[in-house]
Enzyme design. Structure first.
Site, PDB file in Angstrom:
ATOM      1  N   SER A 189       0.833  -1.207   0.000  1.00 30.28           N
ATOM      2  CA  SER A 189       0.000   0.000   0.000  1.00 30.28           C
ATOM      3  C   SER A 189       0.880   1.276   0.000  1.00 30.28           C
ATOM      4  CB  SER A 189      -0.958  -0.045   1.186  1.00 30.28           C
ATOM      5  OG  SER A 189      -1.959   0.915   1.049  1.00 30.28           O
TER       6      SER A 189
ATOM      7  N   ASP B  81      -8.086  -2.972  -7.553  1.00 33.02           N
ATOM      8  CA  ASP B  81      -7.563  -2.820  -6.194  1.00 33.02           C
ATOM      9  C   ASP B  81      -8.688  -2.375  -5.245  1.00 33.02           C
ATOM     10  OD1 ASP B  81      -6.407  -1.385  -3.902  1.00 33.02           O
ATOM     11  OD2 ASP B  81      -4.485  -1.669  -4.899  1.00 33.02           O
TER      12      ASP B  81
ATOM     13  N   HIS C   1      -6.264  -5.865  -2.044  1.00 37.36           N
ATOM     14  CA  HIS C   1      -5.363  -4.717  -1.969  1.00 37.36           C
ATOM     15  C   HIS C   1      -3.936  -5.275  -1.958  1.00 37.36           C
ATOM     16  CE1 HIS C   1      -3.893  -0.784  -1.452  1.00 37.36           C
ATOM     17  NE2 HIS C   1      -3.800  -0.753  -0.160  1.00 37.36           N
TER      18      HIS C   1
END
Ligand SMILES: *[C@@H]1O[C@H](CO)[C@@H](O)[C@H](O)[C@H]1NC(C)=O
Ligand SMILES: *[C@@H]1O[C@H](CO)[C@@H](O)[C@H](O)[C@H]1NC(C)=O
Ligand SMILES: *[C@@H]1O[C@H](CO)[C@@H](O)[C@H](O)[C@H]1NC(C)=O
Ligand SMILES: *[C@@H]1O[C@H](CO)[C@@H](O)[C@H](O)[C@H]1NC(C)=O
Ligand SMILES: *[C@@H]1O[C@H](CO)[C@@H](O)[C@H](O)[C@H]1NC(C)=O
Ligand SMILES: *[C@@H]1O[C@H](CO)[C@@H](O)[C@H](O)[C@H]1NC(C)=O
Length: 399
Positions: free
Chosen positions: A184, A279, A346
């Site tokens: 991330s 995502d 993610h």
């Protein structure tokens, strides 16, 4: 009475012990190490506390191999906003994303696991998880006054430098193999620091970069607001500049150069981009944040892609198209890889409790799980690891 109570207590207690033993065998808890001399270097978290990392020593044939993982946790762009969210640096300062006084041990799972069954390529490497406590992907360099008069520190760039310097002294300098990774905001940090990481090693060392869920798009929300509006506030507040590639800055502004689509053009080290083209975090926070639509029309779709209507899927496909266009620029780069699946994830290597690393939930591309694809790319066991999945829901391995 007493015996009933004790036997009632015993069964769940034994079950807990058993579960704890199972958990321990797959994901080990690793303690926090605080950076030494942090204050002198000005390499501190938002609240001025020293940053920290978790180090697990490698063993056997992995003794001279290092895997560095930069943790994620979004970004902060304001000081003293009344909304208590991690987008506000004053609020974040009082959480583990801004202060090492609130950090505990972390579990090493997925690609960080030391279980050979689960993680056959990297289980015995030295592994480091670097905690994220600056709010700008380890890249800012400034300080400011908080609303209560105290100082708020934006020292991500110094944290990166100081932590890497300390790790070099602890053995990273004699690494023969090394990977910089992150999830991330840590995946974006991986792209931002990849060249510096690569440059720290002699030529014969295989130093590569592996951003996971870090390819953020300058996409428009449903209300037509581009994500660069938010990123430009982060970049300005935190003085993100030195980390940005000079060749990008010659053509574009700092905010544009903070996006993955630009960063990848300047990266010299072999890099494998792992990201879903759908995502889940980006769909929830960039494409369809709560303020971008009315009522609950998107809440079901955002929480589970299977709940999206066909018109919502069309919107998601538009996002995917921009993703594929942006990521395509690396297709011809030698030694690079792409693992761009169409599942609703993610991060896929570690960190998220639902991370699908080498499990039955793991998406497959070209018959490879992400775990297999990473090993093949890093050790150059196969010619090409460049896969872009077809449109959702064509891939049956998405669970
Ligand atoms: C981790 O910290 C705990 C609590 O301070 C301590 O009991 C334990 O021994 C530490 N583990 C290692 C491997 O140092
Ligand atoms: C994935 O798990 C299987 C079964 O435990 C194991 O045999 C295999 O080596 C693992 N693959 C990787 C790349 O870690
Ligand atoms: C912004 O960052 C640059 C490079 O790290 C630094 O030289 C400069 O002093 C910083 N500016 C402020 C206002 O802190
Ligand atoms: C940077 O460039 C973008 C896109 O060209 C533009 O929208 C934005 O206003 C610029 N930002 C600044 C701070 O100049
Ligand atoms: C999404 O769909 C599942 C069934 O597929 C349902 O159980 C769940 O409640 C739905 N979630 C939302 C938020 O609509
Ligand atoms: C994947 O495996 C199946 C069955 O083994 C095979 O038919 C197919 O061609 C393979 N696909 C790729 C891309 O290698």
């Amino acid at each position: 009475m007493a015996t009933t109570t004790s036997s009632e207590l015993t069964a769940p207690f034994l079950l807990l012990l058993l579960l704890a033993a199972v958990a321990r065998s797959t994901a080990e808890l690793v303690n926090l190490t605080l950076l030494t001399g942090a204050q002198e270097k000005g390499a501190v978290c938002l609240d001025g506390s020293p940053p920290g990392y978790h180090l697990q020593r490698g063993f056997g044939s992995g003794r001279h191999s290092w895997f560095i993982h930069l943790k994620g946790g979004a970004w902060c762009n304001t000081i003293g906003s009344s909304r208590n969210t991690i987008e506000d640096c004053s609020y974040r300062k009082m959480t583990y994303l801004g202060s090492s006084t609130l950090m505990g041990a972390v579990e090493f799972d997925g690609i960080l696991s030391n279980d050979k069954q689960l993680n056959s390529d990297f289980y015995n490497w030295n592994k480091v998880v670097v905690r994220y406590c600056d709010g700008a992907s380890f890249s800012g360099d400034a300080e400011a006054q908080d609303t209560d008069g105290s100082t708020i520190y934006f020292r991500g760039l110094r944290i990166w430098n100081a932590v890497l310097d300390e790790l070099m002294e602890k053995g990273l300098a004699s690494a023969k193999q090394a990977i910089l990774s992150g999830c991330s905001a840590g995946g974006l940090a991986t792209l931002l620091h990849c060249n510096d990481f690569h440059a720290r090693f002699p030529k014969e060392v295989s130093a590569k970069c592996l951003p996971d869920g870090g390819f953020f798009l300058d996409a428009e929300s449903l209300a037509g607001e581009r994500y660069s509006t938010f990123f430009s506030e982060v970049v300005q507040l935190q003085n993100v500049s030195e980390v940005l590639p000079k060749d990008c800055l010659a053509k574009k502004n700092r905010t544009e150069c903070f996006f993955a689509a630009e960063l990848v053009k300047s990266i010299k080290a072999p890099t494998l981009i792992v990201n879903s083209a759908y995502d889940s975090w980006q769909i929830q926070n960039i494409l369809a944040p709560a303020e971008s639509y009315h009522g609950v029309s998107w809440s079901g779709c955002k929480s589970d892609i299977r709940n999206c209507s066909s018109s919502q899927i069309q919107v998601l496909n538009g996002f995917r198209k921009q993703f594929v266009d942006d990521v395509k620029v690396v297709k011809d780069k030698k030694g690079w890889g792409l693992f761009i699946d169409s599942c609703f994830y993610h991060c896929q290597l570690t960190e998220f409790p639902w991370s699908p690393w080498n499990s039955s939930a793991s998406p497959e591309l070209g018959n490879k799980t992400v775990a297999k694809a990473i090993g093949d790319w890093y050790f150059e066991r196969s010619q090409q690891v460049k896969q872009i999945d077809c449109e959702y829901p064509c891939n049956p391995s998405c669970s």
